[in-house]
Design an enzyme around this catalytic site. Structure first.
Site, PDB file in Angstrom:
ATOM      1  N   HIS A  53       2.873  -0.579  -3.755  1.00  0.00           N
ATOM      2  CA  HIS A  53       3.617  -0.826  -2.523  1.00  0.00           C
ATOM      3  C   HIS A  53       4.711  -1.851  -2.806  1.00  0.00           C
ATOM      4  O   HIS A  53       4.580  -2.678  -3.715  1.00  0.00           O
ATOM      5  CB  HIS A  53       2.693  -1.375  -1.439  1.00  0.00           C
ATOM      6  CG  HIS A  53       1.782  -0.367  -0.840  1.00  0.00           C
ATOM      7  ND1 HIS A  53       1.372  -0.424   0.474  1.00  0.00           N
ATOM      8  CD2 HIS A  53       1.186   0.731  -1.362  1.00  0.00           C
ATOM      9  CE1 HIS A  53       0.564   0.589   0.730  1.00  0.00           C
ATOM     10  NE2 HIS A  53       0.430   1.300  -0.368  1.00  0.00           N
ATOM     11  N   GLU A  55       5.573  -4.580  -1.277  1.00  0.00           N
ATOM     12  CA  GLU A  55       5.132  -5.966  -1.180  1.00  0.00           C
ATOM     13  C   GLU A  55       4.313  -6.387  -2.391  1.00  0.00           C
ATOM     14  O   GLU A  55       4.472  -7.487  -2.918  1.00  0.00           O
ATOM     15  CB  GLU A  55       4.276  -6.189   0.078  1.00  0.00           C
ATOM     16  CG  GLU A  55       4.974  -5.876   1.377  1.00  0.00           C
ATOM     17  CD  GLU A  55       4.687  -4.459   1.875  1.00  0.00           C
ATOM     18  OE1 GLU A  55       4.796  -3.492   1.101  1.00  0.00           O
ATOM     19  OE2 GLU A  55       4.355  -4.326   3.065  1.00  0.00           O
ATOM     20  N   CYS A  83       0.864  -3.264   5.518  1.00  0.00           N
ATOM     21  CA  CYS A  83      -0.409  -2.556   5.700  1.00  0.00           C
ATOM     22  C   CYS A  83      -1.559  -3.528   5.416  1.00  0.00           C
ATOM     23  O   CYS A  83      -1.328  -4.676   5.027  1.00  0.00           O
ATOM     24  CB  CYS A  83      -0.461  -1.359   4.743  1.00  0.00           C
ATOM     25  SG  CYS A  83      -0.721  -1.833   3.016  1.00  0.00           S
ATOM     26  N   CYS A  86      -1.438  -4.991   1.762  1.00  0.00           N
ATOM     27  CA  CYS A  86      -0.330  -5.911   1.543  1.00  0.00           C
ATOM     28  C   CYS A  86      -0.496  -7.193   2.354  1.00  0.00           C
ATOM     29  O   CYS A  86      -0.209  -8.283   1.860  1.00  0.00           O
ATOM     30  CB  CYS A  86       0.992  -5.214   1.847  1.00  0.00           C
ATOM     31  SG  CYS A  86       1.319  -3.858   0.692  1.00  0.00           S
TER      32      CYS A  86
END
Length: 159
Positions: A53, A55, A83, A86
Site C-alpha cells: 500500500h 502508506e 485502511c 495502514c
C-alpha cells in the site's frame, strides 16, 4: 496554496503513478522538517503483495531514512483515508499527524468504519486533517473504478 495542499499535490502525483500502472490510485508522501523524505503508491497487483500500500511503502522508506521505526517528527499525507493495516502501521510508527484527501467508506480507519488513529486504548493517538484536495482525490478514484468496471469481464455469462 497551503502547505497541506502542496504536499497533497505530491501525494496525488504518486496516486497517478499507481493509476498508470493499473493499481488503485492511492499515493502518499512522508514529510519531515518541511521536506518530503519518502514517497509511495499502491503496488499490490504489480508486486503481487498485499502489503504494498502507498502508506506502508512511504513508512518503510521513511524509517530507513530516519534510521528508526519511530517517525515521531513526520507527517503522512495520503490521498485516501488509511485502511486498517495502514492505520495500524501509522500508530505503530508513532506518526503524530496524518493528512488525507478523501474518505474511504469501505475500509477507512480514520473515522469512516473505525477510528484506529484515535483509539484511546492504544498508547498513541494521531492528529488527523481531512478533506485536503478532496475533490481531486475523489475524482481520481471514481475515474479508476469507472474504467475498472467498464473493462472487467462479467463473472457469469448467459448461455
Amino acid at each position: 496554496m497551503t502547505e497541506s495542499e502542496r504536499y497533497m499535490n505530491e501525494a496525488l502525483e504518486e496516486a497517478k503513478k499507481a493509476f498508470s500502472a493499473g493499481e488503485v490510485p492511492i499515493g502518499a508522501v512522508m514529510v519531515r522538517n518541511g521536506e518530503i523524505i519518502a514517497r509511495g503508491h499502491n503496488l499490490r497487483n504489480t508486486a503481487k503483495n498485499p502489503l504494498r500500500h502507498a502508506e506502508i511503502d512511504a513508512i518503510n522508506k521513511a524509517a530507513e531514512i530516519v534510521g528508526d521505526w519511530r517517525l515521531e517528527d513526520c507527517t503522512l499525507y495520503v490521498t485516501v483515508e488509511p485502511c486498517p493495516m495502514c492505520a495500524g502501521a501509522v500508530v505503530q510508527a508513532r506518526i503524530p499527524k496524518v493528512v488525507f484527501g478523501t474518505r474511504n467508506s469501505k475500509a477507512g480507519c480514520a473515522g469512516s468504519i473505525l477510528d484506529i488513529l484515535n483509539e484511546p486504548r492504544f498508547n498513541h493517538q494521531v492528529e488527523v486533517e481531512e478533506g485536503i484536495l478532496q475533490e481531486e482525490c475523489s475524482q481520481l478514484m471514481r475515474l479508476f473504478f469507472k474504467r475498472f468496471r467498464k473493462n472487467s469481464e462479467p463473472l457469469l455469462t448467459e448461455e
